[in-house]
Motif scaffolding. Structure first.
Motif, PDB file in Angstrom:
ATOM      1  N   TRP A 167      14.341  21.523  23.614  1.00 27.69           N
ATOM      2  CA  TRP A 167      13.989  21.376  22.015  1.00 27.69           C
ATOM      3  C   TRP A 167      14.047  22.911  21.639  1.00 27.69           C
ATOM      4  N   PRO A 168      14.538  22.948  20.420  1.00 28.55           N
ATOM      5  CA  PRO A 168      14.728  24.310  19.900  1.00 28.55           C
ATOM      6  C   PRO A 168      13.492  25.108  19.797  1.00 28.55           C
ATOM      7  N   PHE A 169      12.289  24.616  19.511  1.00 31.45           N
ATOM      8  CA  PHE A 169      11.412  25.396  19.164  1.00 31.45           C
ATOM      9  C   PHE A 169      10.213  25.503  20.379  1.00 31.45           C
ATOM     10  N   LEU A 170      10.689  24.607  21.393  1.00 29.10           N
ATOM     11  CA  LEU A 170       9.440  24.800  22.581  1.00 29.10           C
ATOM     12  C   LEU A 170      10.266  25.495  23.636  1.00 29.10           C
ATOM     13  N   PRO A 171       9.533  26.209  24.392  1.00 35.13           N
ATOM     14  CA  PRO A 171      10.029  26.979  25.601  1.00 35.13           C
ATOM     15  C   PRO A 171      10.306  26.440  26.821  1.00 35.13           C
ATOM     16  N   PHE A 172      10.670  25.040  26.571  1.00 36.97           N
ATOM     17  CA  PHE A 172      11.049  24.223  27.793  1.00 36.97           C
ATOM     18  C   PHE A 172      12.594  24.469  28.245  1.00 36.97           C
ATOM     19  N   MET A 173      12.687  24.670  29.587  1.00 40.37           N
ATOM     20  CA  MET A 173      14.061  24.816  29.983  1.00 40.37           C
ATOM     21  C   MET A 173      14.685  23.347  30.303  1.00 40.37           C
ATOM     22  N   ASP A 174      16.099  23.268  29.879  1.00 43.16           N
ATOM     23  CA  ASP A 174      16.841  22.149  29.941  1.00 43.16           C
ATOM     24  C   ASP A 174      17.782  22.367  31.319  1.00 43.16           C
ATOM     25  N   SER A 175      17.188  21.833  32.344  1.00 45.58           N
ATOM     26  CA  SER A 175      18.004  22.120  33.646  1.00 45.58           C
ATOM     27  C   SER A 175      19.613  21.589  33.623  1.00 45.58           C
ATOM     28  N   ALA A 176      19.538  20.737  33.165  1.00 45.31           N
ATOM     29  CA  ALA A 176      21.093  20.296  32.960  1.00 45.31           C
ATOM     30  C   ALA A 176      21.915  21.089  32.488  1.00 45.31           C
ATOM     31  N   VAL A 203       3.914  22.641  35.166  1.00 47.01           N
ATOM     32  CA  VAL A 203       5.042  22.416  33.965  1.00 47.01           C
ATOM     33  C   VAL A 203       5.400  23.836  33.487  1.00 47.01           C
ATOM     34  N   VAL A 204       4.102  24.703  33.208  1.00 50.38           N
ATOM     35  CA  VAL A 204       4.524  25.859  32.810  1.00 50.38           C
ATOM     36  C   VAL A 204       5.507  26.961  33.800  1.00 50.38           C
ATOM     37  N   ALA A 205       4.857  26.868  35.231  1.00 49.50           N
ATOM     38  CA  ALA A 205       5.562  27.506  36.198  1.00 49.50           C
ATOM     39  C   ALA A 205       7.066  27.061  36.428  1.00 49.50           C
ATOM     40  N   THR A 206       7.395  25.757  36.447  1.00 50.04           N
ATOM     41  CA  THR A 206       8.527  25.216  37.061  1.00 50.04           C
ATOM     42  C   THR A 206       9.536  25.052  35.423  1.00 50.04           C
ATOM     43  N   HIS A 207       8.926  24.536  34.474  1.00 46.62           N
ATOM     44  CA  HIS A 207      10.025  24.122  33.420  1.00 46.62           C
ATOM     45  C   HIS A 207       9.910  24.784  32.339  1.00 46.62           C
ATOM     46  N   THR A 208       9.515  26.151  32.121  1.00 48.24           N
ATOM     47  CA  THR A 208       9.355  26.798  31.080  1.00 48.24           C
ATOM     48  C   THR A 208      10.213  28.327  31.510  1.00 48.24           C
ATOM     49  N   GLU A 209      10.475  28.648  30.218  1.00 50.94           N
ATOM     50  CA  GLU A 209      11.149  30.188  30.336  1.00 50.94           C
ATOM     51  C   GLU A 209      10.142  31.188  30.988  1.00 50.94           C
ATOM     52  N   PHE A 210       8.809  31.058  30.443  1.00 49.98           N
ATOM     53  CA  PHE A 210       7.694  31.816  30.923  1.00 49.98           C
ATOM     54  C   PHE A 210       7.617  31.888  32.497  1.00 49.98           C
ATOM     55  N   GLY A 211       7.358  30.648  33.122  1.00 49.37           N
ATOM     56  CA  GLY A 211       7.510  30.524  34.639  1.00 49.37           C
ATOM     57  C   GLY A 211       8.557  31.196  35.092  1.00 49.37           C
ATOM     58  N   ARG A 212       9.846  30.932  34.654  1.00 49.80           N
ATOM     59  CA  ARG A 212      10.851  31.333  35.220  1.00 49.80           C
ATOM     60  C   ARG A 212      11.041  33.026  35.377  1.00 49.80           C
ATOM     61  N   ARG A 213      10.488  33.564  34.224  1.00 57.51           N
ATOM     62  CA  ARG A 213      10.490  34.934  34.187  1.00 57.51           C
ATOM     63  C   ARG A 213       9.302  35.534  35.025  1.00 57.51           C
TER      64      ARG A 213
END
Lengths: 321, 503
Positions: free
Chosen positions: B365-374, A184-194
């Protein structure tokens, strides 16, 4: 720019699915040759259990490899963390849970030190972690005085490594949760993207506002944490603390990660690939052992696989991009 | 009529999903400078790759001196007298000039078989003298000016008995006076009877140096023109396929508040005490020769390098910029000269590159560093539409795009990060005529939408066409500021080369 590029499609397909196909073929062959032992639920569980420690370490250090660095200290760090968790609870009188948490923290801390050495002193990660691994070997022996600790260990500790939950070893759940988290960290977070951006082109990443030092240090911390988790798990599987418990796993860790880099994605390290890489290694060892192959044959095969995997991934790493 | 030294007939090359060459013809004579023109992606580079033996051809014929040949590999190309000088030059930067030559003309040996350094140096000097290379051959190649490196690289080609010399964008990274020097050299090479195939996007230079020009469009040769009888407009029309000259009207933008002020910024001898200011809605051109400190100045402002001293004010407030991350937080954007090396992560997709500086805004979500691919896809598709980036979609890897489209991706990156001050370093370097016009349009739109633009360019006509003001740098200092009527190509070039006294 003119570069020698290899014709892409056929080779890419070979590389992307070749490892997965290889895994399938291996399972098939072993199932045919050892129909009574290999294709059983019991053996599948054994394979997963055997692969757990390696997966924890290899997926953790995959984060560093995504960034374009190497962490050669993972195995010595794993031995140290395992030793520390056992030592603190068996000799230091520290409650078991706390000693595990302390050992994990030490793992992450060593990773941070690695990351800072590489970032602040601008050393090659290869050299820096080679040096810290030597320091870790020394510290482990200093702490253990060179002997293993097998007495006074709280029985719950071994439960963690040897216990079963729903017919599956508890360790497998820990491994799965850890790997899923990293995926999840590697593929779905800003951190992973960076991390991938820094690995792809550090200068472009820096000019896009990515703080490379912070990301590198964090990646090494994850690698250290994975190493500690693997080392503690190994100690609990063994039911004792051994100063060199995980030292021999370095080749396996790297082979798994490089096998992963030629799996599904072209020439890129990724968590799912590393997990598949570990499976290939463990299935091979499991099958060969059933066939009664001598241990030295395993070493030879592992070495050859590592060269083949690195060569195949290297072709893609240098591709014009 | 004399037989051409190099002939290409009906050359075809297909890549999966695209046809790169679809019947290209070319005929180059001895002692002529023959320009090869076409937009990016027209098939020029594929043609050159085939001649160089890097890419095998699918069909068609390559005829060298009347004999049909198949170029097996780069070494084979050389042995047949085809010599290539690419933009990367392939010099050994740490080796002195004479040794770079010796690698081609051979080292002299002592009777014992060891290298005779004195004789090697003398032989290299003789070759250099024949070609009027007046610079010091003992200097490592990397320390020479870019133009001198080109001369050296060409000299290597000639020394290896080239019959056809292929130059790929030789003036891409050099300016004014150095171009004249290079051209004088090319004329000399031509006088020796060598055929020169000259690939360039700069049509005014083609007008000056080339005898004939072959134009490739969509993988096919559309014609060969005698340059003497054609106008620049004819060439543009042939390259683009329709009349689409870049309009050269100066923009009349309205300038607003000051968005960037730089005071006395200095780094070593590269940038010495530079001060200037830039207003919202204004395009300020930054002219100068390569090595005059323009790129270094942009990097200092952006925090990519550390300044020895000097202050930067953004929006009237002093800004502490220690890293690119600080600069971006202040609303600055840098489009670097080295697009592939510094602007893009070429292995990542169009969408990942576009969202790289702004990825934190695309959270699920605003406070979590998860990307929204859409949201990411949506944002990058919008950029692709707005800047008409030609690509298979947001998921295409940027390394496979043409130069112009790669540059648009870099611009899109900063547009989606809502930058307000744009530092553009040679934004149209190495892009084709059509993409250049589009990028000019984007730059104008940026300014009219209220952003401040600092534009570095070696192309004086581009500066004249786009800038409200032009600052000229020489040896790390701003030596002139031109505004209004004073902004002319002539004036820019004069100041760049130190031709006029700066006040």
């Amino acid at each position: 720019m003119i570069r020698v590029t290899r014709s892409a499609p056929r080779e890419a397909a070979w590389a992307r699915y070749g490892t997965v196909a290889g895994l399938g073929v291996m399972c098939l062959v072993f199932s045919i040759l050892r129909p009574d032992n290999f294709p059983t639920f019991k053996n599948a569980v054994t394979i997963l259990r055997q692969g757990s420690v390696l997966t924890m370490m290899a997926t953790g250090t995959t984060m560093v490899m995504i960034l374009g660095d190497f962490d050669l200290s993972v195995c010595n760090l794993a031995s140290f963390a395992g030793m520390l968790a056992v030592g603190l609870s068996a000799r230091g009188g520290v409650p078991l849970a706390l000693s595990v948490i302390l050992a994990l923290s030490v793992g992450a801390a060593v990773g941070i030190v690695n990351g800072l050495i590489v970032s602040v002193l601008s050393l090659s990660s290869f050299i820096a972690t080679l040096a810290t691994s030597s320091v870790l070997v020394g510290i482990t022996f200093l702490y253990s005085r060179g002997t293993q600790i097998s007495t006074g260990i709280p029985p719950e500790f071994a439960m963690f490594g040897r216990g079963y939950f729903l017919g599956v070893p508890g360790l497998v759940f820990v491994m799965a949760a850890w790997s899923l988290g990293l995926w999840v960290v590697a593929t779905h977070t800003e951190f992973g993207r960076r991390l991938y951006a820094v690995g792809g082109n550090p200068e472009a990443a820096r000019l896009s506002g990515i703080r490379i030092g912070v990301h590198r240090t964090a990646a090494f911390a994850v690698s250290g944490l994975g190493a500690a988790l693997g080392g503690i798990s190994l100690a609990s599987m063994l039911g004792l603390g051994h100063p060199q418990a995980a030292d021999g796993l370095l080749l396996d860790v790297f082979t798994a990660a490089f096998l992963g880099a030629v799996t599904l994605r072209e020439g890129q390290f990724h968590v799912v690939g590393t997990v598949i890489g570990v499976l290939i290694m463990v299935v091979m060892l499991n099958g060969l052992t059933m066939m009664g192959a001598e241990f030295y044959l395993q070493n030879i095969i592992k070495g050859v696989i590592l060269i083949a995997a690195v060569a195949a991934s290297g072709v893609r790493a240098h591709r014009g991009g | 009529m004399e037989r051409p030294v190099l002939e290409v007939r009906g050359l075809t090359k297909h890549f999966p999903g695209q046809t790169a060459l679809d019947g290209a013809d070319l005929s180059v004579n001895r002692g002529e400078v023959h320009a090869l023109l076409g937009r990016n992606g027209a098939g020029k580079s594929t043609l050159i790759r085939i001649l160089a033996g890097v890419t095998p051809k699918d069909g068609g014929r390559v005829i060298l001196d009347g004999r049909e040949v198949t170029v097996r590999d780069p070494l084979h190309a050389r042995q047949m007298g085809l010599s290539f000088v690419h933009q990367e030059l392939n010099l050994f930067p740490s080796l002195p000039g004479y040794e770079n030559l010796a690698l081609d003309i051979g080292y002299s040996r002592t009777p014992l078989g060891l290298i005779d350094w004195c004789e090697t140096r003398r032989r290299a000097r003789r070759v250099a003298d024949r070609m009027d290379l007046e610079f010091d051959l003992d200097v490592p190649a990397g320390k020479l000016s870019i133009a001198e490196q080109w001369l050296l690289a060409i000299c290597r080609g000639i020394a290896a008995d080239a019959r056809v010399l292929i130059l790929d964008e030789p003036t891409c990274s050099i300016g004014g006076k150095e171009v004249a020097r290079l051209f004088a050299f090319i004329r000399r090479v031509k006088a020796e009877g060598v055929a020169v195939l000259y690939v360039s996007h700069r049509l005014n230079e083609v007008m000056e140096i080339a005898d004939r020009a072959t134009i490739i469009r969509d993988g096919r040769t559309v014609g060969t023109l005698a340059v003497a009888g054609s106008s620049e407009r004819d060439l543009v029309r042939a390259v683009v396929g329709r009349d689409r000259c870049a309009d050269t009207a100066t923009v009349t933008g309205e300038s607003g508040r000051e968005c960037l002020r730089v005071c006395d910024i200095t780094r070593g001898t590269a940038v010495r005490g530079v001060s200037f200011s830039l207003r919202y809605g204004e395009i300020v051109g930054l002219a100068g020769l390569v090595g005059s400190g323009r790129t270094e100045l942009l990097r200092l402002i952006f925090g990519a390098d550390k300044a020895d001293r000097g202050e930067v004010y953004v929006d009237g407030r002093p800004a502490v910029i220690r890293s690119p991350a600080n600069a971006i937080a202040e609303g600055l954007a840098l489009v670097p000269e080295e697009r592939r090396g510094q602007g893009l992560v070429t292995r990542m997709t169009v969408s990942a590159n576009i969202t790289l500086p702004s990825v934190a805004r695309l959270r699920r979500w605003p406070f979590l560093p998860f990307m929204d691919s859409a949201r990411e896809r949506e944002a990058s598709e919008r950029s692709i539409r707005d800047l008409s980036i030609k690509c298979a979609g947001p998921g295409q890897v940027t390394g496979h795009l043409s130069g112009g489209n790669q540059q648009k991706v870099v611009l899109a990156k900063w547009l989606s990060a809502d930058a307000r001050v744009f530092l553009l370093d040679e934004p149209t370097k190495g892009v084709d005529v059509a993409a250049k016009t589009e990028i000019h349009g984007i730059v104008r739109r940026l300014a009219s939408a209220g952003s401040g633009v600092l534009l570095v360019s070696s192309d004086a006509s581009e500066l004249v066409a786009l800038s409200h003001r032009v600052l000229v740098m020489r040896e790390g200092e701003i030596v002139a500021e031109l505004a209004g009527e004073a902004v002319t190509e002539r004036a820019i070039l004069d100041y760049c080369c130190g031709g006029r006294n700066s006040g």
